[in-house]
Motif scaffolding. Structure first.
Motif, PDB file in Angstrom:
ATOM      1  N   MET A 263       0.819  -1.225  -0.527  1.00 55.83           N
ATOM      2  CA  MET A 263      -0.199  -0.235  -0.081  1.00 55.83           C
ATOM      3  C   MET A 263       0.735   1.202  -0.091  1.00 55.83           C
ATOM      4  N   LYS A 264       1.047   2.386  -1.384  1.00 53.61           N
ATOM      5  CA  LYS A 264       1.089   3.375  -1.089  1.00 53.61           C
ATOM      6  C   LYS A 264       1.127   4.547  -1.580  1.00 53.61           C
ATOM      7  N   HIS A 265      -0.054   4.796  -1.371  1.00 50.55           N
ATOM      8  CA  HIS A 265      -0.407   5.429  -0.937  1.00 50.55           C
ATOM      9  C   HIS A 265      -0.821   6.358   0.757  1.00 50.55           C
ATOM     10  N   VAL A 266       0.022   7.484   0.761  1.00 41.17           N
ATOM     11  CA  VAL A 266      -0.025   8.523   1.858  1.00 41.17           C
ATOM     12  C   VAL A 266      -1.773   8.742   2.534  1.00 41.17           C
ATOM     13  N   ARG A 267      -2.222   9.166   1.210  1.00 45.31           N
ATOM     14  CA  ARG A 267      -3.666   9.140   1.773  1.00 45.31           C
ATOM     15  C   ARG A 267      -4.711   7.700   2.454  1.00 45.31           C
ATOM     16  N   SER A 268      -3.917   6.562   2.219  1.00 47.45           N
ATOM     17  CA  SER A 268      -4.517   5.474   2.739  1.00 47.45           C
ATOM     18  C   SER A 268      -4.590   5.224   4.485  1.00 47.45           C
ATOM     19  N   GLU A 269      -3.333   6.328   4.905  1.00 50.70           N
ATOM     20  CA  GLU A 269      -3.596   6.399   6.716  1.00 50.70           C
ATOM     21  C   GLU A 269      -4.655   7.506   6.539  1.00 50.70           C
ATOM     22  N   SER A 270      -5.290   7.919   6.555  1.00 45.95           N
ATOM     23  CA  SER A 270      -6.627   9.748   7.005  1.00 45.95           C
ATOM     24  C   SER A 270      -7.151   8.800   7.357  1.00 45.95           C
ATOM     25  N   ASN A 271      -7.739   7.234   7.982  1.00 48.11           N
ATOM     26  CA  ASN A 271      -8.284   6.507   8.617  1.00 48.11           C
ATOM     27  C   ASN A 271      -7.595   5.105   9.678  1.00 48.11           C
ATOM     28  N   LEU A 272      -8.614   4.670  10.346  1.00 51.23           N
ATOM     29  CA  LEU A 272      -7.667   3.745  10.518  1.00 51.23           C
ATOM     30  C   LEU A 272      -7.633   2.498  10.225  1.00 51.23           C
ATOM     31  N   TYR A 273      -9.245   2.381   9.716  1.00 46.29           N
ATOM     32  CA  TYR A 273      -9.171   1.249   8.487  1.00 46.29           C
ATOM     33  C   TYR A 273      -8.432   1.098   7.886  1.00 46.29           C
ATOM     34  N   SER A 274      -8.056   1.500   6.857  1.00 45.07           N
ATOM     35  CA  SER A 274      -7.702   1.896   5.742  1.00 45.07           C
ATOM     36  C   SER A 274      -5.539   1.597   6.253  1.00 45.07           C
ATOM     37  N   LEU A 275      -5.432   2.948   7.626  1.00 48.59           N
ATOM     38  CA  LEU A 275      -3.723   2.586   8.529  1.00 48.59           C
ATOM     39  C   LEU A 275      -3.657   1.393   8.553  1.00 48.59           C
ATOM     40  N   ALA A 276      -4.897   0.390   8.634  1.00 50.95           N
ATOM     41  CA  ALA A 276      -4.204  -0.912   9.996  1.00 50.95           C
ATOM     42  C   ALA A 276      -4.194  -1.547   8.611  1.00 50.95           C
ATOM     43  N   ARG A 277      -4.370  -1.547   7.551  1.00 51.06           N
ATOM     44  CA  ARG A 277      -4.276  -3.350   6.282  1.00 51.06           C
ATOM     45  C   ARG A 277      -3.226  -2.720   5.246  1.00 51.06           C
ATOM     46  N   LEU A 278      -2.869  -1.380   5.976  1.00 50.57           N
ATOM     47  CA  LEU A 278      -1.955  -0.420   5.456  1.00 50.57           C
ATOM     48  C   LEU A 278      -0.063  -1.369   6.021  1.00 50.57           C
ATOM     49  N   ILE A 279      -0.507  -1.228   7.467  1.00 50.09           N
ATOM     50  CA  ILE A 279       0.095  -1.980   8.424  1.00 50.09           C
ATOM     51  C   ILE A 279       0.482  -3.800   8.002  1.00 50.09           C
ATOM     52  N   GLU A 280      -0.433  -3.767   7.939  1.00 46.33           N
ATOM     53  CA  GLU A 280      -0.457  -5.626   7.756  1.00 46.33           C
ATOM     54  C   GLU A 280      -0.089  -5.992   6.252  1.00 46.33           C
ATOM     55  N   THR A 281       0.144  -5.449   5.450  1.00 45.31           N
ATOM     56  CA  THR A 281       0.163  -5.022   4.086  1.00 45.31           C
ATOM     57  C   THR A 281       1.961  -5.068   4.328  1.00 45.31           C
ATOM     58  N   ASN A 282       2.267  -4.163   4.264  1.00 39.89           N
ATOM     59  CA  ASN A 282       3.644  -3.682   4.231  1.00 39.89           C
ATOM     60  C   ASN A 282       4.352  -4.246   5.356  1.00 39.89           C
ATOM     61  N   ILE A 283       3.764  -4.541   6.420  1.00 40.67           N
ATOM     62  CA  ILE A 283       4.886  -5.245   7.583  1.00 40.67           C
ATOM     63  C   ILE A 283       4.895  -6.337   7.699  1.00 40.67           C
TER      64      ILE A 283
END
Length: 398
Positions: free
Chosen positions: A123-143
């Motif tokens: 997940m490469k978009h900074v906009r994805s960290e605007s809410n905790l739901y997208s942020l949670a997926r970003l952390i799971e995918t990227n880490i």
């Protein structure tokens, strides 16, 4: 449709980078890939498909492609089947699987073994960290999923692992960049003895989801172009990004991060210059307007100008310039000229991976978790970030 020459012209260059690097290392790459078993995760994306096509030239025994985008995967397989890259003896297979899904573990533990694994899912978009739901997926995918791949596949034997990072991991100011920095730290200190390399590179011009790709759509729809004011970025093509990934996986050492070198000639380019060059290729000149102006006209495809809206940089996580090296990063000698290798120290994060996963999934299951809890979890790994949530995000703008 823009040609390769057009794209290079728009990003300020006349020739493609890293061709010399590929040629000088061709024998090593060929000896490594020819007859090898290769898995590419995130194969159907812009960078993934560029990497896949270049890799297919070297004749792997198996070329297994994994992605969640069924349509783009079908297109990639068609391109390989009808093109000149895929060798007749290469076993080509595609799998539509989400790396965050339990079925991915089933796939990895199905007795399969690989010599090289490329992980280009992110997940490469900074906009994805605007809410905790997208942020949670970003952390799971990227880490978490990035490290799971090592854990799951290592049970079938050793392999060289490449996982893509980002320039935003260098002195991060956003959570996307920080997630990739934490990913680097966990991957390079993995407990399974798997050698891992990575790459940080520039904006991939006209790649899927990029700002430049949106230019083409806005032109077709007769809408103004929008760019951030005063922001400078490095730009490379999709093919150049694929070359960096290929070279990193095959040539870079364990804990090595491939980055463009000063000798590459890459220059920071303002979006104002990019949009001017883009419109020039199409036969237009930019007509500049401030965001919020009431006088922005409907674009005229038969006219000489095209409206361009300058958007102020006032959202969370935006960095005015790009850099490839962060605090504490050090370069080592290499056989490259247009690329450099950052060699990380391999010190494990302050929080053990198992504990990080436990706390992450506890947060995700909690009805009371806040975005700040995820930020706190990331910082407890020891990674540092200059982060300020100003309450305004890219989704709030044109």
């Amino acid at each position: 449709m823009l040609s390769k020459t057009d794209i290079l012209s728009i990003i300020g260059r006349k020739k493609q980078l890293f061709t010399q690097e590929l040629n000088s290392h061709r024998e090593v790459i060929s000896n490594s890939i020819s007859g090898a078993r290769v898995l590419i995760i995130g194969a159907a994306g812009s960078i993934g498909s560029a990497t896949t096509i270049q890799l297919a030239d070297f004749g792997p025994k198996q070329l297994h492609l994994l992605d969640i985008n069924e349509n783009e995967m079908a297109d990639l397989v068609r391109r390989l089947r009808v093109g000149e890259h895929l060798q007749q003896y290469t076993e080509l297979r595609s799998f539509i699987i989400d790396v965050n899904d339990p079925m991915f573990e089933v796939f990895c533990r199905d007795g399969r073994g690989y010599d090289f694994v490329f992980n280009l899912s992110a997940m490469k978009h900074v906009r994805s960290e605007s809410n905790l739901y997208s942020l949670a997926r970003l952390i799971e995918t990227n880490i978490i999923s990035t490290i799971r791949i090592i854990k799951y596949l290592s049970s079938s034997g050793p392999f060289k692992y490449f996982c893509v990072s980002t320039d935003k991991a260098a002195n991060p100011v956003n959570l996307m960049g920080m997630s990739k920095l934490v990913m680097e730290n966990y991957a390079f200190s993995n407990e399974f003895g798997i050698p891992v390399s990575s790459a940080r590179f520039a904006n991939v011009a006209f790649s899927s989801g990029s700002l430049l790709e949106s230019f083409d759509r806005r032109i077709r729809e007769r809408r103004p172009l929008v760019i951030p004011q005063g922001i400078k970025r490095y730009f490379i093509s999709e093919e150049e990004a694929g070359s960096i990934c290929l070279l990193s996986c095959i040539i870079a050492p364990h804990r090595g991060i491939l980055v463009p070198s000063e000798n590459s000639g890459l220059q920071l380019i303002a979006f104002e210059h990019i949009v001017e060059a883009y419109l020039d290729v199409l036969g237009f000149s930019p007509e500049i307007f401030e965001a919020g102006s009431n006088s922005i006209p409907v674009p005229d495809p038969d006219g000489a100008t095209w409206p361009v809206v300058l958007s102020a940089v006032d959202t969370t996580g935006e960095k005015p310039f790009e850099e490839f090296m962060g605090a504490g990063d050090a370069l080592v000698e290499s056989s490259f000229r247009e690329l450099s290798i950052i060699l990380k120290d391999g010190c494990p994060p302050l929080m053990a991976l198992g504990e990080f996963e436990r706390r992450f999934f506890a947060l995700r299951a909690s009805a009371h978790a806040a975005k700040s809890d995820y930020v706190s979890l990331l910082t407890k790994t020891g990674a540092t970030i200059d982060y300020a949530d100003v309450g305004k995000y890219l989704d709030d703008k044109m």
